[in-house]
Design a protein around this motif. Structure first.
Motif, PDB file in Angstrom:
ATOM      1  N   GLY A  72      22.818  50.141  48.038  1.00 18.23           N
ATOM      2  CA  GLY A  72      22.976  50.199  46.600  1.00 18.23           C
ATOM      3  C   GLY A  72      21.685  50.582  45.921  1.00 18.23           C
ATOM      4  N   ASN A  73      21.680  51.757  45.299  1.00 24.70           N
ATOM      5  CA  ASN A  73      20.552  52.154  44.475  1.00 24.70           C
ATOM      6  C   ASN A  73      20.658  51.447  43.135  1.00 24.70           C
ATOM      7  OD1 ASN A  73      18.727  53.949  45.689  1.00 24.70           O
ATOM      8  ND2 ASN A  73      20.118  55.666  45.481  1.00 24.70           N
ATOM      9  N   VAL A  74      19.575  50.827  42.716  1.00 32.76           N
ATOM     10  CA  VAL A  74      19.585  50.103  41.449  1.00 32.76           C
ATOM     11  C   VAL A  74      18.710  50.839  40.450  1.00 32.76           C
ATOM     12  CG1 VAL A  74      19.105  47.925  40.286  1.00 32.76           C
ATOM     13  CG2 VAL A  74      19.916  47.924  42.652  1.00 32.76           C
ATOM     14  N   GLY A  75      19.321  51.359  39.399  1.00 31.95           N
ATOM     15  CA  GLY A  75      18.592  52.092  38.386  1.00 31.95           C
ATOM     16  C   GLY A  75      18.941  51.611  36.996  1.00 31.95           C
ATOM     17  N   LEU A  76      18.378  52.287  36.018  1.00 30.67           N
ATOM     18  CA  LEU A  76      18.614  51.897  34.636  1.00 30.67           C
ATOM     19  C   LEU A  76      20.079  52.036  34.259  1.00 30.67           C
ATOM     20  CD1 LEU A  76      15.497  53.477  32.885  1.00 30.67           C
ATOM     21  CD2 LEU A  76      15.884  51.072  33.479  1.00 30.67           C
ATOM     22  N   GLY A  77      20.746  52.971  34.902  1.00 27.65           N
ATOM     23  CA  GLY A  77      22.155  53.200  34.593  1.00 27.65           C
ATOM     24  C   GLY A  77      23.101  52.295  35.332  1.00 27.65           C
ATOM     25  N   GLY A  78      22.562  51.432  36.176  1.00 25.69           N
ATOM     26  CA  GLY A  78      23.421  50.543  36.932  1.00 25.69           C
ATOM     27  C   GLY A  78      23.147  50.652  38.415  1.00 25.69           C
ATOM     28  N   ARG A  79      24.092  50.213  39.204  1.00 20.57           N
ATOM     29  CA  ARG A  79      23.946  50.265  40.659  1.00 20.57           C
ATOM     30  C   ARG A  79      24.907  51.286  41.229  1.00 20.57           C
ATOM     31  NH1 ARG A  79      25.329  44.908  43.711  1.00 20.57           N
ATOM     32  NH2 ARG A  79      27.366  45.925  43.858  1.00 20.57           N
ATOM     33  N   TYR A  80      24.404  52.059  42.137  1.00 20.10           N
ATOM     34  CA  TYR A  80      25.186  53.114  42.754  1.00 20.10           C
ATOM     35  C   TYR A  80      25.401  52.740  44.210  1.00 20.10           C
ATOM     36  CZ  TYR A  80      23.532  55.335  38.521  1.00 20.10           C
ATOM     37  OH  TYR A  80      23.240  55.611  37.214  1.00 20.10           O
ATOM     38  N   ASP A  81      26.650  52.571  44.585  1.00 16.82           N
ATOM     39  CA  ASP A  81      27.001  52.037  45.893  1.00 16.82           C
ATOM     40  C   ASP A  81      27.367  53.138  46.875  1.00 16.82           C
ATOM     41  OD1 ASP A  81      28.837  49.310  44.311  1.00 16.82           O
ATOM     42  OD2 ASP A  81      26.698  49.506  44.790  1.00 16.82           O
ATOM     43  N   TYR A  82      26.932  52.932  48.100  1.00 12.73           N
ATOM     44  CA  TYR A  82      27.256  53.854  49.194  1.00 12.73           C
ATOM     45  C   TYR A  82      27.636  53.020  50.417  1.00 12.73           C
ATOM     46  CZ  TYR A  82      24.776  57.044  46.134  1.00 12.73           C
ATOM     47  OH  TYR A  82      24.363  57.775  45.034  1.00 12.73           O
ATOM     48  N   TRP A  83      28.563  53.566  51.186  1.00 12.15           N
ATOM     49  CA  TRP A  83      29.061  52.864  52.358  1.00 12.15           C
ATOM     50  C   TRP A  83      29.012  53.760  53.587  1.00 12.15           C
ATOM     51  CZ3 TRP A  83      30.180  47.783  51.831  1.00 12.15           C
ATOM     52  CH2 TRP A  83      30.392  47.311  50.528  1.00 12.15           C
TER      53      TRP A  83
END
Length: 119
Positions: free
Chosen positions: A98-109
């Protein structure tokens, strides 16, 4: 985008050990969380363990004291050392990033790897 390559898994007898690895590549933020979830047949996908970019770890109660998550920042790789495996640990283990940035968290599996615990 983040790509995840998993390795490890397989068949092990109860009481045995396995190590899972997951290497991440692509666009990786400075703040992230990485780890493993698992799903047994008929069950939902559950957290196993995660580690954050600043080293904070989190474990499911069922694996505390038996599993250890670690990371190699230089390789963007996370490892899950699983000891004292039990039949109830048998599941498909999937790597999570999970990338955590200003826009939220971006999940990858990842694709998932089977762990079978059986004599």
């Amino acid at each position: 985008q983040v790509q995840l390559v998993e390795s490890g898994g397989g068949l092990v007898q109860p009481g045995g050990s396995l190590r899972l690895s997951c290497a991440a590549s692509g666009t990786i933020f400075s703040t992230y969380v990485m780890g493993w979830y698992r799903q047994a047949p008929g069950n939902q996908r559950d957290l196993v363990a995660t580690v954050t970019s600043n080293g904070r770890t989190n474990y499911a109660d069922s694996v505390k004291g038996r599993f250890t998550i670690s990371r190699d920042n230089a390789k963007n790789t996370v490892y899950l050392q699983m000891n004292s495996l039990k039949p109830e640990d048998m599941a498909v283990y999937t790597c999570y990033f999970g990338n955590v940035g200003l826009g939220g968290r971006y999940d990858y599996w990842g694709q998932g790897t089977q762990v079978t615990v059986s004599s």
